[in-house]
Design a protein around this motif. Structure first.
Motif, PDB file in Angstrom:
ATOM      1  N   ARG A  37       0.848  -1.190   0.000  1.00  0.00           N
ATOM      2  CA  ARG A  37       0.000   0.000   0.000  1.00  0.00           C
ATOM      3  C   ARG A  37       0.886   1.244   0.000  1.00  0.00           C
ATOM      4  O   ARG A  37       1.963   1.244   0.587  1.00  0.00           O
ATOM      5  CB  ARG A  37      -0.888   0.036   1.239  1.00  0.00           C
ATOM      6  CG  ARG A  37      -1.992  -0.974   1.227  1.00  0.00           C
ATOM      7  CD  ARG A  37      -2.881  -0.784   2.441  1.00  0.00           C
ATOM      8  NE  ARG A  37      -3.875  -1.830   2.507  1.00  0.00           N
ATOM      9  CZ  ARG A  37      -5.059  -1.770   1.931  1.00  0.00           C
ATOM     10  NH1 ARG A  37      -5.412  -0.709   1.264  1.00  0.00           N
ATOM     11  NH2 ARG A  37      -5.909  -2.763   2.037  1.00  0.00           N
ATOM     12  N   PRO A  38       0.434   2.329  -0.622  1.00  0.00           N
ATOM     13  CA  PRO A  38       1.208   3.572  -0.558  1.00  0.00           C
ATOM     14  C   PRO A  38       1.180   4.132   0.859  1.00  0.00           C
ATOM     15  O   PRO A  38       0.205   3.961   1.588  1.00  0.00           O
ATOM     16  CB  PRO A  38       0.480   4.505  -1.535  1.00  0.00           C
ATOM     17  CG  PRO A  38      -0.875   3.913  -1.697  1.00  0.00           C
ATOM     18  CD  PRO A  38      -0.760   2.447  -1.439  1.00  0.00           C
ATOM     19  N   GLU A  39       2.278   4.784   1.234  1.00  0.00           N
ATOM     20  CA  GLU A  39       2.353   5.355   2.569  1.00  0.00           C
ATOM     21  C   GLU A  39       1.428   6.554   2.682  1.00  0.00           C
ATOM     22  O   GLU A  39       1.317   7.354   1.759  1.00  0.00           O
ATOM     23  CB  GLU A  39       3.782   5.783   2.873  1.00  0.00           C
ATOM     24  CG  GLU A  39       4.743   4.634   2.983  1.00  0.00           C
ATOM     25  CD  GLU A  39       6.118   5.076   3.403  1.00  0.00           C
ATOM     26  OE1 GLU A  39       6.235   6.139   4.040  1.00  0.00           O
ATOM     27  OE2 GLU A  39       7.060   4.355   3.083  1.00  0.00           O
ATOM     28  N   LEU A  40       0.771   6.689   3.834  1.00  0.00           N
ATOM     29  CA  LEU A  40      -0.153   7.783   4.069  1.00  0.00           C
ATOM     30  C   LEU A  40       0.348   8.642   5.221  1.00  0.00           C
ATOM     31  O   LEU A  40       0.897   8.140   6.192  1.00  0.00           O
ATOM     32  CB  LEU A  40      -1.545   7.258   4.417  1.00  0.00           C
ATOM     33  CG  LEU A  40      -2.246   6.418   3.360  1.00  0.00           C
ATOM     34  CD1 LEU A  40      -3.593   5.951   3.869  1.00  0.00           C
ATOM     35  CD2 LEU A  40      -2.425   7.211   2.085  1.00  0.00           C
ATOM     36  N   VAL A  41       0.164   9.948   5.091  1.00  0.00           N
ATOM     37  CA  VAL A  41       0.485  10.892   6.159  1.00  0.00           C
ATOM     38  C   VAL A  41      -0.821  11.605   6.495  1.00  0.00           C
ATOM     39  O   VAL A  41      -1.375  12.316   5.658  1.00  0.00           O
ATOM     40  CB  VAL A  41       1.549  11.907   5.696  1.00  0.00           C
ATOM     41  CG1 VAL A  41       1.854  12.894   6.798  1.00  0.00           C
ATOM     42  CG2 VAL A  41       2.800  11.203   5.215  1.00  0.00           C
ATOM     43  N   GLU A  42      -1.306  11.398   7.690  1.00  0.00           N
ATOM     44  CA  GLU A  42      -2.570  11.979   8.140  1.00  0.00           C
ATOM     45  C   GLU A  42      -3.713  11.683   7.167  1.00  0.00           C
ATOM     46  O   GLU A  42      -4.539  12.537   6.850  1.00  0.00           O
ATOM     47  CB  GLU A  42      -2.423  13.486   8.367  1.00  0.00           C
ATOM     48  CG  GLU A  42      -1.467  13.833   9.488  1.00  0.00           C
ATOM     49  CD  GLU A  42      -1.393  15.322   9.750  1.00  0.00           C
ATOM     50  OE1 GLU A  42      -2.212  16.070   9.203  1.00  0.00           O
ATOM     51  OE2 GLU A  42      -0.507  15.708  10.505  1.00  0.00           O
ATOM     52  N   GLY A  43      -3.731  10.481   6.632  1.00  0.00           N
ATOM     53  CA  GLY A  43      -4.826  10.042   5.781  1.00  0.00           C
ATOM     54  C   GLY A  43      -4.729  10.436   4.319  1.00  0.00           C
ATOM     55  O   GLY A  43      -5.641  10.178   3.552  1.00  0.00           O
ATOM     56  N   MET A  44      -3.633  11.061   3.899  1.00  0.00           N
ATOM     57  CA  MET A  44      -3.468  11.413   2.483  1.00  0.00           C
ATOM     58  C   MET A  44      -2.082  10.987   2.020  1.00  0.00           C
ATOM     59  O   MET A  44      -1.191  10.762   2.829  1.00  0.00           O
ATOM     60  CB  MET A  44      -3.703  12.907   2.262  1.00  0.00           C
ATOM     61  CG  MET A  44      -2.841  13.845   3.046  1.00  0.00           C
ATOM     62  SD  MET A  44      -3.306  15.559   2.814  1.00  0.00           S
ATOM     63  CE  MET A  44      -4.210  15.848   4.306  1.00  0.00           C
ATOM     64  N   SER A  45      -1.914  10.863   0.716  1.00  0.00           N
ATOM     65  CA  SER A  45      -0.624  10.425   0.191  1.00  0.00           C
ATOM     66  C   SER A  45       0.454  11.464   0.497  1.00  0.00           C
ATOM     67  O   SER A  45       0.156  12.641   0.720  1.00  0.00           O
ATOM     68  CB  SER A  45      -0.718  10.193  -1.313  1.00  0.00           C
ATOM     69  OG  SER A  45      -0.956  11.417  -1.971  1.00  0.00           O
ATOM     70  N   ALA A  46       1.703  11.018   0.505  1.00  0.00           N
ATOM     71  CA  ALA A  46       2.813  11.896   0.857  1.00  0.00           C
ATOM     72  C   ALA A  46       2.918  13.112  -0.086  1.00  0.00           C
ATOM     73  O   ALA A  46       3.054  14.238   0.395  1.00  0.00           O
ATOM     74  CB  ALA A  46       4.118  11.118   0.884  1.00  0.00           C
ATOM     75  N   GLN A  51       2.191  18.995  -0.833  1.00  0.00           N
ATOM     76  CA  GLN A  51       1.621  20.065  -1.640  1.00  0.00           C
ATOM     77  C   GLN A  51       0.709  20.969  -0.813  1.00  0.00           C
ATOM     78  O   GLN A  51       0.704  22.185  -0.990  1.00  0.00           O
ATOM     79  CB  GLN A  51       0.849  19.473  -2.810  1.00  0.00           C
ATOM     80  CG  GLN A  51       0.440  20.474  -3.854  1.00  0.00           C
ATOM     81  CD  GLN A  51      -0.207  19.802  -5.045  1.00  0.00           C
ATOM     82  OE1 GLN A  51      -0.716  18.687  -4.936  1.00  0.00           O
ATOM     83  NE2 GLN A  51      -0.182  20.461  -6.179  1.00  0.00           N
ATOM     84  N   ARG A  52      -0.028  20.399   0.126  1.00  0.00           N
ATOM     85  CA  ARG A  52      -0.943  21.195   0.937  1.00  0.00           C
ATOM     86  C   ARG A  52      -0.249  21.950   2.063  1.00  0.00           C
ATOM     87  O   ARG A  52      -0.691  23.019   2.456  1.00  0.00           O
ATOM     88  CB  ARG A  52      -2.012  20.300   1.562  1.00  0.00           C
ATOM     89  CG  ARG A  52      -3.039  19.824   0.583  1.00  0.00           C
ATOM     90  CD  ARG A  52      -4.131  19.106   1.320  1.00  0.00           C
ATOM     91  NE  ARG A  52      -5.163  18.636   0.393  1.00  0.00           N
ATOM     92  CZ  ARG A  52      -6.298  18.130   0.781  1.00  0.00           C
ATOM     93  NH1 ARG A  52      -6.580  18.006   2.057  1.00  0.00           N
ATOM     94  NH2 ARG A  52      -7.176  17.727  -0.101  1.00  0.00           N
ATOM     95  N   ASN A  53       0.824  21.392   2.640  1.00  0.00           N
ATOM     96  CA  ASN A  53       1.379  21.925   3.870  1.00  0.00           C
ATOM     97  C   ASN A  53       2.748  22.587   3.761  1.00  0.00           C
ATOM     98  O   ASN A  53       3.172  23.245   4.703  1.00  0.00           O
ATOM     99  CB  ASN A  53       1.462  20.818   4.924  1.00  0.00           C
ATOM    100  CG  ASN A  53       0.093  20.296   5.278  1.00  0.00           C
ATOM    101  OD1 ASN A  53      -0.799  21.058   5.585  1.00  0.00           O
ATOM    102  ND2 ASN A  53      -0.075  18.994   5.210  1.00  0.00           N
ATOM    103  N   ALA A  54       3.456  22.418   2.672  1.00  0.00           N
ATOM    104  CA  ALA A  54       4.812  22.957   2.570  1.00  0.00           C
ATOM    105  C   ALA A  54       4.782  24.454   2.254  1.00  0.00           C
ATOM    106  O   ALA A  54       3.913  24.941   1.531  1.00  0.00           O
ATOM    107  CB  ALA A  54       5.588  22.222   1.489  1.00  0.00           C
TER     108      ALA A  54
END
Length: 75
Positions: A37-46, A51-54
């Protein structure tokens, strides 16, 4: 008569749950394949999380210019 299915032991249940969390099943050329499975960070893909937080400085330092938003001010 058919053979009865036996219940899974506690250890088998734990192992089944670990496999379910680690892998997912997809179809490739009509056959089932198990892939990680792809790794998730707080329920979304890395990439989506980055893109949202940087901020702009972090993106520049890590050479992710395509994700930077450009503010074009024409004078």
């Amino acid at each position: 008569m058919t053979k009865r299915k036996r219940k899974l032991t506690q250890q088998e249940k734990v192992e089944k749950k670990r496999r379910w969390r680690t892998y997912m099943t997809i179809f490739i050329n009509g056959k089932q394949k198990r892939v990680k499975r792809p790794e998730l960070v707080e329920g979304m893909s890395a990439p989506e999380f980055i893109q949202r937080n940087a901020d702009q400085i972090w993106l520049h330092q890590n050479e992710m210019w395509e994700d930077m938003e450009v503010d074009e001010e024409v004078e």
